[in-house]
Motif scaffolding. Sequence first.
Motif, short mmCIF file in Angstrom:
data_model
loop_
_atom_site.label_atom_id
_atom_site.label_comp_id
_atom_site.label_asym_id
_atom_site.label_seq_id
_atom_site.Cartn_x
_atom_site.Cartn_y
_atom_site.Cartn_z
N GLU A 137 0.68 -0.88 0.09
CA GLU A 137 -0.06 -0.25 0.06
C GLU A 137 0.92 1.68 0.22
O GLU A 137 0.62 2.20 -0.60
CB GLU A 137 -1.12 -0.12 1.47
N ALA A 138 1.87 1.59 0.40
CA ALA A 138 2.97 2.26 0.66
C ALA A 138 3.32 2.79 -0.35
O ALA A 138 3.95 4.27 -1.35
CB ALA A 138 3.40 2.19 2.04
N ALA A 139 3.52 1.74 -1.09
CA ALA A 139 4.45 1.52 -2.63
C ALA A 139 3.77 1.63 -3.88
O ALA A 139 4.04 2.62 -4.19
CB ALA A 139 5.17 0.32 -3.05
N ARG A 140 2.59 1.84 -3.27
CA ARG A 140 1.66 1.95 -4.35
C ARG A 140 0.98 3.15 -4.46
O ARG A 140 1.03 4.46 -4.97
CB ARG A 140 -0.02 1.58 -3.88
N LYS A 141 0.78 4.30 -3.36
CA LYS A 141 1.02 5.81 -3.16
C LYS A 141 1.88 6.48 -3.54
O LYS A 141 1.46 7.17 -3.60
CB LYS A 141 0.69 5.95 -0.84
N ILE A 142 3.37 5.90 -2.75
CA ILE A 142 4.63 6.58 -3.80
C ILE A 142 4.25 5.97 -5.44
O ILE A 142 4.52 7.39 -6.09
CB ILE A 142 5.79 5.59 -2.78
N LEU A 143 4.64 5.65 -5.88
CA LEU A 143 3.94 5.64 -7.23
C LEU A 143 2.62 6.13 -7.92
O LEU A 143 3.25 6.57 -8.94
CB LEU A 143 3.92 3.42 -7.68
N SER A 144 1.70 6.37 -7.32
CA SER A 144 1.10 7.31 -7.84
C SER A 144 0.82 8.15 -7.76
O SER A 144 0.26 9.77 -8.23
CB SER A 144 -0.41 6.56 -7.15
N GLY A 145 1.70 9.25 -6.46
CA GLY A 145 1.82 10.21 -5.90
C GLY A 145 0.80 10.69 -5.66
O GLY A 145 1.03 11.93 -4.76
N ASP A 146 -0.03 10.21 -4.90
CA ASP A 146 -1.13 9.96 -3.78
C ASP A 146 -0.81 10.18 -2.64
O ASP A 146 -1.67 9.16 -1.81
CB ASP A 146 -2.02 9.17 -4.34
N TYR A 147 0.20 11.00 -1.76
CA TYR A 147 0.37 10.82 -0.85
C TYR A 147 0.97 12.05 -0.65
O TYR A 147 1.94 13.05 -1.66
CB TYR A 147 1.67 10.42 -0.22
N ILE A 148 1.29 12.57 0.95
CA ILE A 148 1.95 13.84 1.99
C ILE A 148 3.03 13.34 2.28
O ILE A 148 3.39 12.08 2.45
CB ILE A 148 0.74 14.46 2.23
N ASP A 149 4.31 13.98 1.23
CA ASP A 149 6.00 13.20 2.11
C ASP A 149 6.06 13.86 3.23
O ASP A 149 6.26 14.68 3.92
CB ASP A 149 6.49 14.11 1.43
N PRO A 150 5.38 12.80 4.07
CA PRO A 150 6.08 12.91 5.91
C PRO A 150 7.68 12.88 6.05
O PRO A 150 7.87 13.72 7.13
CB PRO A 150 5.34 11.34 6.62
N THR A 151 8.45 12.85 5.26
CA THR A 151 9.50 13.57 5.67
C THR A 151 10.25 14.47 5.23
O THR A 151 11.16 15.48 5.49
CB THR A 151 10.75 12.71 4.58
N SER A 152 8.23 15.80 4.60
CA SER A 152 9.39 17.15 3.51
C SER A 152 10.69 17.29 3.55
O SER A 152 11.27 17.84 2.80
CB SER A 152 9.46 18.51 4.83
N GLY A 153 10.58 16.02 2.16
CA GLY A 153 11.35 16.17 1.35
C GLY A 153 13.54 15.30 1.54
O GLY A 153 13.97 15.77 0.55
N ALA A 154 12.99 14.51 2.77
CA ALA A 154 14.30 13.80 2.56
C ALA A 154 14.85 12.90 1.52
O ALA A 154 14.10 12.71 1.18
CB ALA A 154 13.66 13.41 4.07
N THR A 155 16.41 12.85 1.62
CA THR A 155 16.37 12.11 1.02
C THR A 155 17.47 10.97 1.11
O THR A 155 18.38 9.77 0.53
CB THR A 155 18.00 12.34 -0.21
N HIS A 156 17.90 10.98 2.70
CA HIS A 156 18.34 9.56 3.61
C HIS A 156 17.62 9.30 5.10
O HIS A 156 16.45 10.47 5.44
CB HIS A 156 19.13 10.14 4.09
N PHE A 157 17.81 7.84 5.30
CA PHE A 157 17.29 7.53 6.78
C PHE A 157 18.13 6.81 7.11
O PHE A 157 18.92 6.00 6.54
CB PHE A 157 15.70 7.51 6.03
N VAL A 158 17.92 6.70 8.41
CA VAL A 158 18.77 6.10 9.01
C VAL A 158 18.07 5.48 10.79
O VAL A 158 17.27 6.01 11.30
CB VAL A 158 20.02 7.10 9.69
N ASN A 159 18.48 4.55 10.47
CA ASN A 159 17.67 3.82 12.89
C ASN A 159 19.27 3.95 12.93
O ASN A 159 20.00 2.99 12.90
CB ASN A 159 17.37 2.67 12.46
N PRO A 160 19.61 5.19 13.62
CA PRO A 160 20.98 4.87 14.84
C PRO A 160 20.62 3.76 15.59
O PRO A 160 22.80 3.71 15.69
CB PRO A 160 21.33 6.39 15.22
N LYS A 161 19.84 2.88 15.91
CA LYS A 161 20.53 1.65 16.85
C LYS A 161 21.03 0.69 15.82
O LYS A 161 21.39 -0.30 16.38
CB LYS A 161 19.06 1.60 17.53
N VAL A 162 20.51 0.41 14.68
CA VAL A 162 21.10 -0.52 13.30
C VAL A 162 22.76 0.25 12.64
O VAL A 162 23.27 -0.83 13.33
CB VAL A 162 19.95 -0.79 12.62
#
Length: 187
Positions: free
Chosen positions: A107-132
């Motif tokens: 479902e998340a992938a469908r939203k991304i591919l359709s463009g039917d979503y509001i970017d919760p990251t405000s345009g982020a290009t990176h993410f990290v889980n600092p515990k990993v």
Amino acid sequence: REGVTPIQMLQTTGDDTYVSPDYMSDLEILARTIQEEAKGESNKGKLAVGAVIANRVKAQLRGKNLKEVILSPYQFSPWNSWTGAAKGEQGKDMLGVSAKPSEESYEAARKILSGDYIDPTSGATHFVNPKVSKPNWYGKFVKNDPLKIGKHQFGSPDDRFWKFRGIDVSVKKSLRPKVRPKGLGAK
């Protein structure tokens, strides 16, 4: 043989195993990446991971299309075994049944591919889980005030994040506009 399509060419979406990501649809490769990067995260967390990938495609960061961005070495650790990056560290069997996406990841992938979503990251290009892991760019990343969604932090290790959001880098700490925008219908 003419008129006979190899079985691996018929695989597009929803199959359990693949011989190569080349045979995956954009939906399948994106959903599998979201699944492995955001397993255990909320729907918002899954959408946020997908949004980072979409933001990289928009910015042509590490590729010109979805598959190039996802399969670029050292970018998305579940694919490390496939790309050979980091000696396969944190790599998963992304072609096998163990990486089959959940309905939430699809479902998340469908939203991304359709463009039917509001970017919760405000345009982020990176993410990290600092515990990993904390990659070599993590120090710069933290200085740019990453957003936290679930166990992940979202942002950029450089000023691209702020520029992508349309924020002047010199005033990024103060997001309040100095001049109030005119209302609708104002001249």
